[in-house]
Design a protein around this motif. Structure first.
Motif, mmCIF file in Angstrom:
data_model
loop_
_atom_site.group_PDB
_atom_site.id
_atom_site.type_symbol
_atom_site.label_atom_id
_atom_site.label_comp_id
_atom_site.label_asym_id
_atom_site.label_seq_id
_atom_site.Cartn_x
_atom_site.Cartn_y
_atom_site.Cartn_z
ATOM 1 N N GLU A 102 0.851 -1.186 -0.074
ATOM 2 C CA GLU A 102 0.123 0.108 0.120
ATOM 3 C C GLU A 102 0.921 1.441 0.040
ATOM 4 O O GLU A 102 2.037 1.340 0.425
ATOM 5 N N HIS A 103 0.315 2.381 -0.436
ATOM 6 C CA HIS A 103 0.850 3.733 -0.551
ATOM 7 C C HIS A 103 -0.193 4.549 -0.794
ATOM 8 O O HIS A 103 -1.144 4.273 -1.491
ATOM 9 N N GLU A 104 0.136 5.937 -0.273
ATOM 10 C CA GLU A 104 -0.750 6.865 -0.572
ATOM 11 C C GLU A 104 -0.016 8.290 -0.566
ATOM 12 O O GLU A 104 1.124 8.334 -0.010
ATOM 13 N N ALA A 105 -0.605 9.252 -1.386
ATOM 14 C CA ALA A 105 0.168 10.532 -1.412
ATOM 15 C C ALA A 105 -1.034 11.558 -1.107
ATOM 16 O O ALA A 105 -2.199 11.466 -1.668
ATOM 17 N N ARG A 106 -0.526 12.605 -0.561
ATOM 18 C CA ARG A 106 -1.488 13.914 -0.359
ATOM 19 C C ARG A 106 -0.895 14.906 -1.039
ATOM 20 O O ARG A 106 0.016 15.446 -1.031
ATOM 21 N N VAL A 107 -1.919 15.537 -1.965
ATOM 22 C CA VAL A 107 -1.882 16.498 -2.985
ATOM 23 C C VAL A 107 -2.896 17.613 -2.839
ATOM 24 O O VAL A 107 -4.009 17.366 -2.627
ATOM 25 N N VAL A 144 2.255 6.409 -7.091
ATOM 26 C CA VAL A 144 1.764 5.740 -6.140
ATOM 27 C C VAL A 144 1.463 4.429 -6.174
ATOM 28 O O VAL A 144 1.865 3.441 -5.231
ATOM 29 N N ALA A 145 1.149 3.722 -7.403
ATOM 30 C CA ALA A 145 1.135 2.603 -7.877
ATOM 31 C C ALA A 145 2.440 1.904 -7.726
ATOM 32 O O ALA A 145 2.696 0.747 -7.102
ATOM 33 N N ALA A 146 3.484 2.507 -8.127
ATOM 34 C CA ALA A 146 4.936 2.182 -8.106
ATOM 35 C C ALA A 146 5.239 1.672 -6.716
ATOM 36 O O ALA A 146 5.960 0.789 -6.568
ATOM 37 N N GLN A 147 5.128 2.715 -5.882
ATOM 38 C CA GLN A 147 5.471 2.757 -4.396
ATOM 39 C C GLN A 147 4.842 1.787 -3.654
ATOM 40 O O GLN A 147 5.184 0.800 -2.727
ATOM 41 N N ALA A 148 3.343 1.396 -3.912
ATOM 42 C CA ALA A 148 2.684 0.302 -3.470
ATOM 43 C C ALA A 148 3.434 -1.243 -3.749
ATOM 44 O O ALA A 148 3.402 -2.085 -3.083
ATOM 45 N N VAL A 149 3.790 -1.574 -5.112
ATOM 46 C CA VAL A 149 4.554 -2.390 -5.574
ATOM 47 C C VAL A 149 5.793 -2.725 -4.827
ATOM 48 O O VAL A 149 6.227 -3.814 -4.369
ATOM 49 N N GLY A 150 6.466 -1.518 -4.571
ATOM 50 C CA GLY A 150 7.801 -1.576 -3.707
ATOM 51 C C GLY A 150 7.315 -2.050 -2.340
ATOM 52 O O GLY A 150 8.286 -2.781 -1.633
ATOM 53 N N ALA A 151 6.333 -1.543 -1.821
ATOM 54 C CA ALA A 151 6.141 -1.883 -0.409
ATOM 55 C C ALA A 151 5.812 -3.357 -0.245
ATOM 56 O O ALA A 151 6.080 -3.908 0.683
ATOM 57 N N ALA A 152 5.058 -3.930 -1.287
ATOM 58 C CA ALA A 152 4.917 -5.301 -1.565
ATOM 59 C C ALA A 152 6.290 -6.040 -1.490
ATOM 60 O O ALA A 152 6.138 -7.198 -0.760
ATOM 61 N N VAL A 153 7.117 -5.744 -2.182
ATOM 62 C CA VAL A 153 8.395 -6.363 -2.199
ATOM 63 C C VAL A 153 9.070 -6.272 -1.042
ATOM 64 O O VAL A 153 9.737 -7.272 -0.520
ATOM 65 N N THR A 154 9.229 -5.177 -0.597
ATOM 66 C CA THR A 154 9.797 -5.049 0.798
ATOM 67 C C THR A 154 9.179 -5.882 1.866
ATOM 68 O O THR A 154 9.883 -6.495 2.620
ATOM 69 N N ARG A 155 7.788 -5.988 2.023
ATOM 70 C CA ARG A 155 7.204 -6.707 3.103
ATOM 71 C C ARG A 155 7.522 -8.485 2.821
ATOM 72 O O ARG A 155 7.764 -9.235 3.682
ATOM 73 N N ALA A 156 7.421 -8.752 1.543
ATOM 74 C CA ALA A 156 7.670 -10.139 1.337
ATOM 75 C C ALA A 156 8.984 -10.426 1.659
ATOM 76 O O ALA A 156 9.387 -11.802 2.014
ATOM 77 N N GLN A 157 9.890 -9.665 1.414
ATOM 78 C CA GLN A 157 11.377 -9.971 1.713
ATOM 79 C C GLN A 157 11.515 -10.201 3.399
ATOM 80 O O GLN A 157 12.180 -10.947 3.786
ATOM 81 N N ALA A 158 10.770 -9.038 3.898
ATOM 82 C CA ALA A 158 10.974 -8.981 5.457
ATOM 83 C C ALA A 158 10.529 -10.640 5.830
ATOM 84 O O ALA A 158 10.943 -11.206 6.753
ATOM 85 N N ALA A 172 2.632 -20.597 4.673
ATOM 86 C CA ALA A 172 2.136 -19.487 3.832
ATOM 87 C C ALA A 172 1.821 -18.419 4.504
ATOM 88 O O ALA A 172 1.175 -18.535 5.471
ATOM 89 N N VAL A 173 2.028 -17.380 4.024
ATOM 90 C CA VAL A 173 1.766 -15.855 4.614
ATOM 91 C C VAL A 173 0.985 -15.461 4.000
ATOM 92 O O VAL A 173 0.879 -14.963 2.712
ATOM 93 N N MET A 174 -0.225 -14.713 4.475
ATOM 94 C CA MET A 174 -1.316 -13.927 3.833
ATOM 95 C C MET A 174 -1.683 -12.643 4.812
ATOM 96 O O MET A 174 -2.598 -13.011 5.453
ATOM 97 N N PRO A 175 -0.895 -11.884 5.105
ATOM 98 C CA PRO A 175 -1.477 -10.901 6.190
ATOM 99 C C PRO A 175 -2.825 -9.937 5.650
ATOM 100 O O PRO A 175 -2.795 -9.793 4.521
ATOM 101 N N LYS A 176 -3.496 -9.663 6.517
ATOM 102 C CA LYS A 176 -4.722 -8.860 6.269
ATOM 103 C C LYS A 176 -4.374 -7.321 6.448
ATOM 104 O O LYS A 176 -3.971 -6.709 7.463
ATOM 105 N N MET A 177 -4.745 -6.565 5.161
ATOM 106 C CA MET A 177 -4.610 -5.325 5.314
ATOM 107 C C MET A 177 -5.633 -4.554 4.591
ATOM 108 O O MET A 177 -6.537 -5.258 4.063
ATOM 109 N N ARG A 178 -5.837 -3.279 4.646
ATOM 110 C CA ARG A 178 -7.000 -2.705 4.390
ATOM 111 C C ARG A 178 -6.399 -2.122 2.819
ATOM 112 O O ARG A 178 -5.439 -2.027 2.711
ATOM 113 N N GLY A 179 -7.693 -1.476 2.267
ATOM 114 C CA GLY A 179 -7.280 -0.638 0.979
ATOM 115 C C GLY A 179 -7.982 -1.147 -0.243
ATOM 116 O O GLY A 179 -8.571 -2.225 -0.317
#
Length: 223
Positions: free
Chosen positions: A11-16, A138-152, A182-189
């Motif tokens: 997930e990622h969000e931006a405020r504009v 924002v979409a690119a940042q969300a993908v990056g967050a998924a990669v970071t979480r999976a690596q963690a 298998a890991v599947m965390p619950k997240m909102r969005g």
């Protein structure tokens, strides 16, 4: 443990700050004579149109529109239950998109005092170019967050790097076969939501920032 499937959300969000403000204005008239009511509303609408087009020429207004004249009639009832003569109602709806909140505020202060003018709500938004750019970022940042979480998760399990297998908008990835660990965390969005506070018909000339958010689901193999 040689291989584990990891499914996550990123997930990622931006405020504009809003770049544009589209205001909705109506001009109304009513009376017993249909032709007189139509003439009246057209007469009342003309200075509103002129004030908008004058600002269009200077760049204060970037776009505007006017709907066709609408006319209807109703026969009211008095307190004694008697139906009275028809009352005719005529109206014209207009919208104008301002480039600055301060210019909008000044214009509304001017036209709101005019006869027949009803000031409606304000829609705060971004230009199409800005919105598209921010959504991509924002979409690119969300993908990056998924990669970071999976690596963690993989690191916590004592595994090495993760290899992407599948990535999609929320709800498009089918559940993976059940596996140990298998890991599947619950997240909102939800994918690409744009929101801003809307407080009914009252107008706010100091708008909150527009929130653009993205959520993706991704599946990795950790080895």
């Amino acid at each position: 443990m040689s291989e584990v499937t990891v499914t996550v959300r990123g997930e990622h969000e931006a405020r504009v700050a809003p770049e544009r403000a589209t205001i909705h204005v109506s001009v109304r008239a009513d009376g017993a004579d249909r032709a007189g009511v139509v003439d009246s509303v057209m007469h009342l609408t003309e200075p509103v149109r002129e004030s908008i087009t004058a600002r269009l020429d200077t760049g204060i207004v970037v776009d505007w529109s006017s709907k066709r004249l609408s006319v209807r009639a109703e026969r009211p009832w008095n307190s004694e239950g008697t139906q009275l003569a028809p009352v005719h109602y005529a109206g014209v709806d207009l919208t104008a998109t301002f480039a600055e909140a301060s210019a909008l505020s000044l214009w509304v202060s001017e036209v709101s005092a005019w006869d027949g003018v009803e000031v409606g709500w304000v829609d705060w938004h971004l230009t199409a170019e800005t919105r598209s750019r921010v959504e991509r970022e924002v979409a690119a940042q969300a993908v990056g967050a998924a990669v970071t979480r999976a690596q963690a998760y993989a690191t916590a399990l004592g595994l090495g790097s993760v290899v992407p297998v599948e990535i999609a908008d929320v709800g498009l990835i089918t559940p993976a076969p059940v596996q140990p660990l298998a890991v599947m965390p619950k997240m909102r969005g939800a994918m690409m939501q744009e929101s801003q506070d809307v407080g009914g018909p009252s107008m706010d000339y100091e708008p909150d920032e527009i929130v653009i958010s993205a959520t993706v689901e991704a599946r990795f193999v950790a080895r």
